[in-house]
Design an enzyme around this catalytic site. Structure first.
Site, mmCIF file in Angstrom:
data_model
loop_
_atom_site.group_PDB
_atom_site.id
_atom_site.type_symbol
_atom_site.label_atom_id
_atom_site.label_comp_id
_atom_site.label_asym_id
_atom_site.label_seq_id
_atom_site.Cartn_x
_atom_site.Cartn_y
_atom_site.Cartn_z
ATOM 1 C CE LYS A 22 0.902 -2.446 -45.374
ATOM 2 N NZ LYS A 22 0.963 -3.910 -45.418
ATOM 3 C CG ASN A 23 -2.484 -4.388 -43.837
ATOM 4 O OD1 ASN A 23 -1.706 -4.278 -44.796
ATOM 5 N ND2 ASN A 23 -2.065 -4.545 -42.601
ATOM 6 N NE ARG A 92 1.662 -13.195 -45.416
ATOM 7 C CZ ARG A 92 1.669 -14.528 -45.375
ATOM 8 N NH1 ARG A 92 2.679 -15.171 -45.893
ATOM 9 N NH2 ARG A 92 0.675 -15.182 -44.806
ATOM 10 C CB CYS A 116 8.873 -11.107 -43.809
ATOM 11 S SG CYS A 116 8.270 -11.387 -42.158
ATOM 12 N NE ARG A 121 3.942 -12.840 -42.278
ATOM 13 C CZ ARG A 121 3.748 -11.598 -42.719
ATOM 14 N NH1 ARG A 121 4.804 -10.868 -43.012
ATOM 15 N NH2 ARG A 121 2.538 -11.112 -42.912
ATOM 16 C CG ASP A 308 0.293 -4.906 -38.297
ATOM 17 O OD1 ASP A 308 -0.561 -4.893 -39.199
ATOM 18 O OD2 ASP A 308 1.094 -5.836 -38.134
ATOM 19 C CB ILE A 330 0.378 -12.213 -34.061
ATOM 20 C CG1 ILE A 330 -0.726 -11.589 -33.214
ATOM 21 C CG2 ILE A 330 -0.092 -12.524 -35.479
ATOM 22 C CD1 ILE A 330 -1.971 -12.447 -33.059
ATOM 23 N NE ARG A 400 6.080 -3.766 -48.599
ATOM 24 C CZ ARG A 400 6.048 -5.064 -48.322
ATOM 25 N NH1 ARG A 400 7.117 -5.678 -47.875
ATOM 26 N NH2 ARG A 400 4.952 -5.760 -48.481
HETATM 27 C C1 EPZ Z 1 -2.051 -9.479 -42.171
HETATM 28 O O1 EPZ Z 1 -1.020 -10.393 -42.510
HETATM 29 C C2 EPZ Z 1 -1.423 -8.097 -42.309
HETATM 30 N N1 EPZ Z 1 -0.972 -7.889 -43.689
HETATM 31 C C3 EPZ Z 1 -0.233 -7.967 -41.351
HETATM 32 O O2 EPZ Z 1 0.218 -6.624 -41.441
HETATM 33 C C4 EPZ Z 1 -0.706 -8.231 -39.934
HETATM 34 O O3 EPZ Z 1 0.410 -8.199 -39.080
HETATM 35 C C5 EPZ Z 1 -1.398 -9.585 -39.859
HETATM 36 O O4 EPZ Z 1 -2.481 -9.650 -40.819
HETATM 37 C C6 EPZ Z 1 -1.981 -9.867 -38.479
HETATM 38 O O5 EPZ Z 1 -2.907 -8.882 -38.150
HETATM 39 C C7 EPZ Z 1 -1.879 -7.577 -44.633
HETATM 40 O O6 EPZ Z 1 -3.066 -7.462 -44.363
HETATM 41 C C8 EPZ Z 1 -1.355 -7.342 -46.020
HETATM 42 P P1 EPZ Z 1 -2.342 -13.628 -40.614
HETATM 43 P P2 EPZ Z 1 -1.387 -11.964 -42.732
HETATM 44 O O7 EPZ Z 1 -2.661 -14.621 -41.671
HETATM 45 O O8 EPZ Z 1 -2.708 -12.084 -43.374
HETATM 46 C C9 EPZ Z 1 -0.071 -17.530 -39.260
HETATM 47 C C10 EPZ Z 1 1.740 -4.879 -41.825
HETATM 48 O O9 EPZ Z 1 2.688 -4.458 -41.153
HETATM 49 N N2 EPZ Z 1 -0.481 -18.102 -40.545
HETATM 50 O O10 EPZ Z 1 -3.471 -13.031 -39.823
HETATM 51 O O11 EPZ Z 1 -0.236 -12.592 -43.375
HETATM 52 C C11 EPZ Z 1 0.929 -16.392 -39.407
HETATM 53 O O12 EPZ Z 1 2.250 -16.888 -39.530
HETATM 54 C C12 EPZ Z 1 1.532 -6.371 -41.984
HETATM 55 O O13 EPZ Z 1 0.893 -4.148 -42.401
HETATM 56 C C13 EPZ Z 1 -0.271 -19.457 -40.777
HETATM 57 O O14 EPZ Z 1 0.263 -20.171 -39.940
HETATM 58 O O15 EPZ Z 1 -1.463 -12.451 -41.213
HETATM 59 C C14 EPZ Z 1 0.718 -15.639 -38.121
HETATM 60 O O16 EPZ Z 1 1.443 -16.283 -37.082
HETATM 61 C C15 EPZ Z 1 2.609 -7.182 -41.300
HETATM 62 N N3 EPZ Z 1 -0.653 -19.972 -41.975
HETATM 63 C C16 EPZ Z 1 -0.780 -15.785 -37.868
HETATM 64 O O17 EPZ Z 1 -1.205 -16.907 -38.654
HETATM 65 C C17 EPZ Z 1 -1.243 -19.201 -42.950
HETATM 66 O O18 EPZ Z 1 -1.593 -19.737 -44.022
HETATM 67 C C18 EPZ Z 1 -1.614 -14.592 -38.280
HETATM 68 O O19 EPZ Z 1 -1.271 -14.287 -39.625
HETATM 69 C C19 EPZ Z 1 -1.443 -17.828 -42.696
HETATM 70 C C20 EPZ Z 1 -1.060 -17.299 -41.486
#
Ligand code: EPZ
Length: 423
Positions: A22-23, A92, A116, A121, A308, A330, A400
């Site tokens: 998915k991701n 998202r 969420c 997020r 995850d 995270i 999803r």
């Molecule tokens: C991706 O989310 C995945 N989703 C998530 O999987 C996964 O948990 C996450 O990466 C971490 O591996 C998809 O790929 C669709 P991040 P993403 O930006 O990109 C902070 C699932 O279950 N952050 O790596 O949103 C954030 O809050 C989902 O499949 C900011 O502060 O994650 C987090 O603490 C859940 N500002 C950290 O960075 C931003 O602009 C890592 O988030 C973006 C993120």
């Protein structure tokens, strides 16, 4: 709304084919907006989030069609540059269209995704990244409005991400490939899904060096051609089925998977004294004679232990005698599944970003509520060993991100059926 009824099951046994990730497929779908013509994506999982992203692409004017596990996206006539709240609020990842629309058309209007179940997020790094490439971005009325200066394109830049962000890395890479000049991304995320996206962009004619490393060097080009690529296997789906084998003390082999994407999860299973073997495209966990040990898990950006997989491991650790510790680094509050696991008889204490597990619980069935995709999976895993029949509600979360989940689990001997909430 649907629910799952999950009953105590015998040890799982057999083989399960892992679907496309998915991701990985979601950003690749957005990347098809970068070029006119028909792009192809293979090994596409049939998931609600994939259908939602297809709707987002259609809203901006692309034509999307599916044939088995292949998807075609014709982005020739993209003429609308807005991802509306109604779609973004359900997923998202819709924000992935920000970079491509801005890069190809010089303008994009994308709804803020909102939060969420486990807290805010933020997308500040996505916005910051576009500004680093020269875009003018305003946020008002719940929307991100990004524009290039009149008559100008995005401009390459040296960018240092303050934290590792999968989504922000993906969005900035997709914007930079059509920017004027060179972009160097430092502290880029190195999740396999990012590599998959970069390879897909290269199939479109993008010039990207350093794929797989934390420093990506992108030479902007004038135009790109339609892409053609294969989606990598879903490492989290594979990890979830290995957890199902472990918690039921069975033996399961995951096929069409990529062991090197799961090395830290495999290492955790081995530290817990499980027998894990793997080959080029399969991983097998045999728990039939295991004497599992408690363990400490700390989630980290790739290649560390994936956040995850945190919920699924908490369900497993609740049943393993001894005290385990799981630290979530995270997300601020990705423990909404803990009170639900406790309703099934787990003994898990939360202190800040850490869950302290008093393992060895004999779980008993109850009605529990899923709060997100991975929490749903964790509650199903617990239901496989809880005495009686557990009802897991709000399983639209599962739809999803897990393709044919109940069919795959039933084929391994899991006692699971989909029912309506009222039943
Ligand atoms: C991706 O989310 C995945 N989703 C998530 O999987 C996964 O948990 C996450 O990466 C971490 O591996 C998809 O790929 C669709 P991040 P993403 O930006 O990109 C902070 C699932 O279950 N952050 O790596 O949103 C954030 O809050 C989902 O499949 C900011 O502060 O994650 C987090 O603490 C859940 N500002 C950290 O960075 C931003 O602009 C890592 O988030 C973006 C993120």
């Amino acid at each position: 709304m649907d629910c799952y009824k999950v009953s105590r099951s015998d040890p799982l046994s057999g083989e399960v084919e892992i679907s496309g990730a998915k991701n990985a497929v979601l950003p690749v779908m957005a990347a098809t907006l970068l070029a006119p013509g028909v792009s192809r994506i293979r090994n596409v999982p049939n998931l609600k989030d994939v259908r939602t992203m297809a709707d987002v692409l259609r809203v901006v004017g692309a034509r999307v069609s599916f044939s088995g596990d292949e998807m075609s996206v014709d982005a020739t006539d993209v003429s609308h540059f807005e991802a509306p709240y109604e779609l973004v609020v359900t997923m998202r990842a819709s924000i992935y269209v920000l970079g491509p629309l801005l890069a190809r058309f010089g303008t994009a209007r994308v709804s803020l995704p909102g939060g969420c179940a486990w807290g805010p997020r933020p997308v500040d790094l996505h916005i910051w990244g576009m500004e680093q490439l020269g875009a003018e971005v305003t946020v008002a009325h719940g929307y991100i409005e990004a524009k290039c200066r009149p008559g100008e394109r995005l401009k390459g830049a040296e960018i240092h991400f303050p934290i590792s962000s999968v989504g922000a890395t993906a969005n900035v890479v997709m914007a930079a490939v059509l920017a004027e000049g060179t972009t160097v991304l430092n502290n880029a995320a190195v999740e396999p899904e990012i590599d998959n996206l970069c390879e897909y962009l290269v199939s479109m004619g993008a010039k990207i060096e350093g794929i797989g490393s934390r420093t990506l060097r992108i030479e902007g080009v004038e135009t790109l051609r339609p892409g053609d690529g294969v989606t990598i296997p879903d490492r989290i789906e594979a990890g979830t089925f290995l957890c199902a084998a472990a918690i039921t003390r069975g033996r399961v082999r995951c096929l069409k998977t990529e062991p090197k994407h799961l090395m830290e999860v495999i290492r955790a299973f081995v530290r817990m004294n499980y027998q894990v073997d793997y080959g080029e495209d399969w991983i097998e966990l045999d728990a039939r004679s295991a004497e599992p040990r408690p363990v400490k898990i700390v989630t980290q950006p790739y290649p560390g232990f994936p956040t995850d997989m945190q919920a699924q491991f908490l369900a497993l650790l609740a049943t393993i005698p001894g005290n385990s510790v799981v630290q979530e680094t995270i997300y601020a509050d990705r423990f909404k599944h803990v009170p639900e696991l406790d309703r099934l008889g787990a003994t898990i204490q939360l202190q800040g970003d850490t869950a302290f597990v008093e393992g060895g619980a004999k779980l008993t069935a109850a009605t529990v509520m899923a709060s997100d995709l991975r929490a749903s999976a964790a509650l199903v895993l617990a239901g496989l060993v809880a005495e009686g029949t557990t009802k897991v509600t709000r399983i639209y979360h599962m739809d999803r991100g897990y393709e044919r989940f109940e069919q795959k689990l039933s084929a391994l001997g899991g006692r699971i059926e989909r029912a309506s909430d009222g039943e």
